[in-house]
Enzyme design. Structure first.
Site, PDB file in Angstrom:
ATOM      1  N   SER A  41       9.749  -5.927  11.609  1.00  0.00           N
ATOM      2  CA  SER A  41       8.771  -5.019  10.965  1.00  0.00           C
ATOM      3  C   SER A  41       8.814  -5.088   9.447  1.00  0.00           C
ATOM      4  CB  SER A  41       9.013  -3.563  11.394  1.00  0.00           C
ATOM      5  OG  SER A  41       8.648  -3.368  12.724  1.00  0.00           O
ATOM      6  N   CYS A  45       3.757  -9.734   3.130  1.00  0.00           N
ATOM      7  CA  CYS A  45       2.759  -9.606   2.057  1.00  0.00           C
ATOM      8  C   CYS A  45       3.393  -9.071   0.773  1.00  0.00           C
ATOM      9  CB  CYS A  45       1.633  -8.663   2.481  1.00  0.00           C
ATOM     10  SG  CYS A  45       1.009  -8.977   4.135  1.00  0.00           S
TER      11      CYS A  45
HETATM   12  C1  LIG Z   1       3.891 -14.291   0.699  1.00  0.00           C
HETATM   13  C2  LIG Z   1       2.901 -13.794   1.695  1.00  0.00           C
HETATM   14  C3  LIG Z   1       1.911 -12.907   1.295  1.00  0.00           C
HETATM   15  C4  LIG Z   1       0.983 -12.438   2.224  1.00  0.00           C
HETATM   16  N1  LIG Z   1       0.023 -11.563   1.803  1.00  0.00           N
HETATM   17  C5  LIG Z   1      -0.869 -11.075   2.689  1.00  0.00           C
HETATM   18  C6  LIG Z   1      -1.836 -10.124   2.288  1.00  0.00           C
HETATM   19  O1  LIG Z   1      -1.885  -9.717   1.117  1.00  0.00           O
HETATM   20  N2  LIG Z   1      -2.718  -9.666   3.215  1.00  0.00           N
HETATM   21  C7  LIG Z   1      -2.671 -10.079   4.527  1.00  0.00           C
HETATM   22  O2  LIG Z   1      -3.475  -9.606   5.345  1.00  0.00           O
HETATM   23  N3  LIG Z   1      -1.746 -10.980   4.941  1.00  0.00           N
HETATM   24  C8  LIG Z   1      -0.852 -11.482   4.060  1.00  0.00           C
HETATM   25  N4  LIG Z   1       0.104 -12.375   4.475  1.00  0.00           N
HETATM   26  C9  LIG Z   1       0.098 -12.830   5.876  1.00  0.00           C
HETATM   27  C10 LIG Z   1       0.864 -11.868   6.775  1.00  0.00           C
HETATM   28  O3  LIG Z   1       2.150 -11.662   6.264  1.00  0.00           O
HETATM   29  C11 LIG Z   1       0.933 -12.460   8.166  1.00  0.00           C
HETATM   30  O4  LIG Z   1      -0.387 -12.651   8.619  1.00  0.00           O
HETATM   31  C12 LIG Z   1       1.674 -11.562   9.143  1.00  0.00           C
HETATM   32  O5  LIG Z   1       3.014 -11.438   8.778  1.00  0.00           O
HETATM   33  C13 LIG Z   1       1.584 -12.143  10.551  1.00  0.00           C
HETATM   34  O6  LIG Z   1       2.322 -11.373  11.429  1.00  0.00           O
HETATM   35  P1  LIG Z   1       2.846 -11.996  12.807  1.00  0.00           P
HETATM   36  O7  LIG Z   1       3.630 -10.928  13.459  1.00  0.00           O
HETATM   37  O8  LIG Z   1       1.734 -12.617  13.535  1.00  0.00           O
HETATM   38  O9  LIG Z   1       3.770 -13.224  12.374  1.00  0.00           O
HETATM   39  P2  LIG Z   1       5.084 -13.279  11.490  1.00  0.00           P
HETATM   40  O10 LIG Z   1       5.055 -12.270  10.407  1.00  0.00           O
HETATM   41  O11 LIG Z   1       5.242 -14.715  11.120  1.00  0.00           O
HETATM   42  O12 LIG Z   1       6.228 -12.863  12.501  1.00  0.00           O
HETATM   43  C14 LIG Z   1       6.575 -13.663  13.595  1.00  0.00           C
HETATM   44  C15 LIG Z   1       8.002 -13.347  13.961  1.00  0.00           C
HETATM   45  O13 LIG Z   1       8.328 -14.101  15.110  1.00  0.00           O
HETATM   46  C16 LIG Z   1       9.638 -14.606  14.977  1.00  0.00           C
HETATM   47  N5  LIG Z   1       9.735 -15.783  15.844  1.00  0.00           N
HETATM   48  C17 LIG Z   1       9.081 -16.959  15.723  1.00  0.00           C
HETATM   49  N6  LIG Z   1       9.403 -17.786  16.736  1.00  0.00           N
HETATM   50  C18 LIG Z   1      10.285 -17.113  17.511  1.00  0.00           C
HETATM   51  C19 LIG Z   1      10.988 -17.433  18.699  1.00  0.00           C
HETATM   52  N7  LIG Z   1      10.838 -18.615  19.300  1.00  0.00           N
HETATM   53  N8  LIG Z   1      11.823 -16.502  19.226  1.00  0.00           N
HETATM   54  C20 LIG Z   1      11.974 -15.289  18.627  1.00  0.00           C
HETATM   55  N9  LIG Z   1      11.343 -14.941  17.494  1.00  0.00           N
HETATM   56  C21 LIG Z   1      10.498 -15.836  16.949  1.00  0.00           C
HETATM   57  C22 LIG Z   1       9.762 -14.912  13.500  1.00  0.00           C
HETATM   58  O14 LIG Z   1      11.115 -14.950  13.089  1.00  0.00           O
HETATM   59  C23 LIG Z   1       8.992 -13.750  12.882  1.00  0.00           C
HETATM   60  O15 LIG Z   1       9.821 -12.655  12.576  1.00  0.00           O
HETATM   61  C24 LIG Z   1       1.048 -12.863   3.572  1.00  0.00           C
HETATM   62  C25 LIG Z   1       2.051 -13.757   3.978  1.00  0.00           C
HETATM   63  C26 LIG Z   1       2.968 -14.213   3.059  1.00  0.00           C
HETATM   64  C27 LIG Z   1       4.035 -15.168   3.509  1.00  0.00           C
END
Ligand SMILES: Cc1cc2nc3c(=O)[nH]c(=O)nc-3n(C[C@H](O)[C@H](O)[C@H](O)COP(=O)(O)OP(=O)(O)OC[C@H]3O[C@@H](n4cnc5c(N)ncnc54)[C@H](O)[C@@H]3O)c2cc1C
Length: 446
Positions: A41, A45
């Site tokens: 969590s 961003c």
């Molecule tokens: C620097 C930065 C700035 C950003 N700014 C913005 C913004 O301003 N506005 C916006 O809308 N979005 C922004 N984003 C994008 C946003 O952070 C992502 O879209 C969001 O975090 C996606 O969430 P998620 O849960 O899909 O994936 P993630 O955040 O990538 O989380 C996936 C999780 O799954 C875990 N995981 C992966 N594979 C496995 C596995 N095989 N087994 C167990 N665990 C696993 C990873 O460790 C991770 O914790 C930004 C991203 C970055 C990097």
């Protein structure tokens, strides 16, 4: 009666939104979250703002810790990397510190996110070379900055994270050169708009260089610079690579789950994958683009949270639908900001649409304010129907929310003619009587 066993792979935005929604909808469901790292969590961003020092502690970016989730009845397992899914037997295998463990499920959510793309030259352990994707990357960068006090950073890639990093590093008094292999930065904007952001970067001391292909790094243990395709080199004691992301979809593909053309996991509006009982959400999954009418991979936190919530509700018997995306995003650039939604002119043409774009520059407040900052507003319109296809804004921080009016209009499939009639707010300190987007719509509807 046996309780529903829910397994979620990935403990960030999509995974934990789903887990929380499941807890609220069906408090009896057994929810297990497998997270390969130690953080859950967290706000990726916020990472550039942590590096800049605006966010003092890395822990400030964590909305809820694993312990807090556990106290809320969600069985969060950190350091558990899912390594295989047996969709027929409905079992996930995870690699843990105690060896491999299996987790049977009734419903499974894949929320594995995306990873930073690492071009071949960046596939190295050399100190001072980082991508920015997760908390470990930010901590590695912070350590390098504190220990080595770098004086010059090369940012490879002119995407929005590169732009945010440029500002963060300038605030730390580090010289920054942003290099891009293309002829413009920010391909999510039309060149006319991205040129304005490049000018803003330059005004703030960032050197921007185009058509520069980094092929190698200079140095052994610690980076000393970059080498370009033409053989020239640029000294640097820090390199940050922002070459885009790719979905973590391999585990799904290996389980026989269909991927879309983008390489991300194909889902329907209920976030169901091609495999019965398996859902996917967030950066590892596709989403329906409402203007293009096809599935895309636009990895953003807003989408991840919403898709996760929809998946969570449906995994415990709900009937929620994800409404699709229009590609809305905003980014701060020093004391300015840019925002975009829908299609650019270039994207519309690429999609085979007959489109035209207009661009206006309008004060962001009443003209009688001294030196009101201006807003550049660009609208892309379908030739024949006059339908709004997209909007781009650059200006003061009001563009961050102004873009949402255009995004809403895209959801409503409005024409620019209809847009001109929107009853938008006005008072001199905040807006001119003709809202900048309405001015653009007026010009576009001529
Ligand atoms: C620097 C930065 C700035 C950003 N700014 C913005 C913004 O301003 N506005 C916006 O809308 N979005 C922004 N984003 C994008 C946003 O952070 C992502 O879209 C969001 O975090 C996606 O969430 P998620 O849960 O899909 O994936 P993630 O955040 O990538 O989380 C996936 C999780 O799954 C875990 N995981 C992966 N594979 C496995 C596995 N095989 N087994 C167990 N665990 C696993 C990873 O460790 C991770 O914790 C930004 C991203 C970055 C990097």
């Amino acid at each position: 009666m046996q309780l529903a066993r829910i397994v979620i792979i990935g403990g960030d935005a999509a995974g934990m939104s789903a887990a929380s929604k499941i807890r609220r909808t069906d408090p009896d469901a057994q929810v297990t979250v497998l997270e390969k790292g130690i953080w859950v969590s967290y706000s990726a961003c916020g990472l550039p703002f942590f590096l800049q020092g605006v966010v003092p502690e890395i822990g400030d970016l964590v909305a809820r810790t694993a312990q807090e989730h556990r106290a809320n009845g969600i069985d969060v397992r950190t350091n558990h990397e899912a390594v295989g899914i047996d969709a027929r037997r409905r079992v996930v295998t995870a690699s843990t510190e105690e060896g491999e463990q299996t987790f049977p499920y009734d419903k499974l959510l894949i929320a594995t996110g995306a990873r930073a793309r690492r071009p071949a030259f960046a596939d190295t352990d050399m100190g001072g070379v980082d991508v920015l994707r997760g908390i470990p990357d930010a901590l590695s960068m912070r350590t390098h900055i504190e220990r080595r006090r770098p004086r010059h950073c090369v940012l490879v890639g002119g995407g929005y994270i590169g732009i945010e990093m440029a500002e963060a590093l300038r605030a730390l008094d580090i010289e920054v050169t942003l290099v891009d292999h293309g002829s413009s930065i920010l391909k999510i904007l039309d060149a006319e708009m991205s040129a304005l952001i490049a000018a803003c970067l330059t005004e703030n001391g960032v050197t921007v260089r185009y058509e520069r292909d980094v092929t190698e790094l200079v140095g052994t243990d610690i980076v000393g610079g970059v080498t370009f395709a033409d053989g020239s080199t640029l000294p640097a004691d820090m390199v940050v690579v922002g070459a885009g992301v790719e979905p973590n979809a391999e585990i799904a593909r290996e389980a026989g789950i269909a991927l879309g053309d983008t390489g991300a996991i194909r889902v329907d509006a209920a976030q169901r994958t091609s495999q019965f009982h398996v859902y996917a959400a967030g950066d590892c999954a596709e989403a329906r683009h409402l203007v293009l009418g096809r599935d895309v991979h636009i990895p953003l936190g807003t989408t991840a949270n919403k898709q996760g919530r929809v998946a969570g509700e449906n995994m415990v018997g709900g009937n929620a639908k994800f409404g699709g995306v229009v590609g809305t995003m905003v980014c701060k650039v020093f004391d300015r900001a840019f925002a975009r939604t829908g299609l650019t002119q270039a994207q519309a043409e690429q999609a085979g649409m007959h489109a035209r774009s207009v661009q206006v520059e309008v004060p962001s407040r009443a003209g009688y304010y001294e030196n009101p900052p201006t807003i550049h507003a660009r609208m892309t319109v379908e030739q024949r129907s006059g339908r709004l296809l997209g909007a781009q804004l650059y200006g003061d921080d009001t563009v961050a929310k102004r873009i949402d009016v255009a995004a809403t209009a895209l959801h409503a499939r409005m024409t620019v003619e209809e847009f001109t009639q929107l009853d938008l707010s006005y008072t001199p300190p905040f807006s001119p009587v003709w809202d900048p987007l309405v001015v653009a719509a007026n010009v576009a509807s001529r």
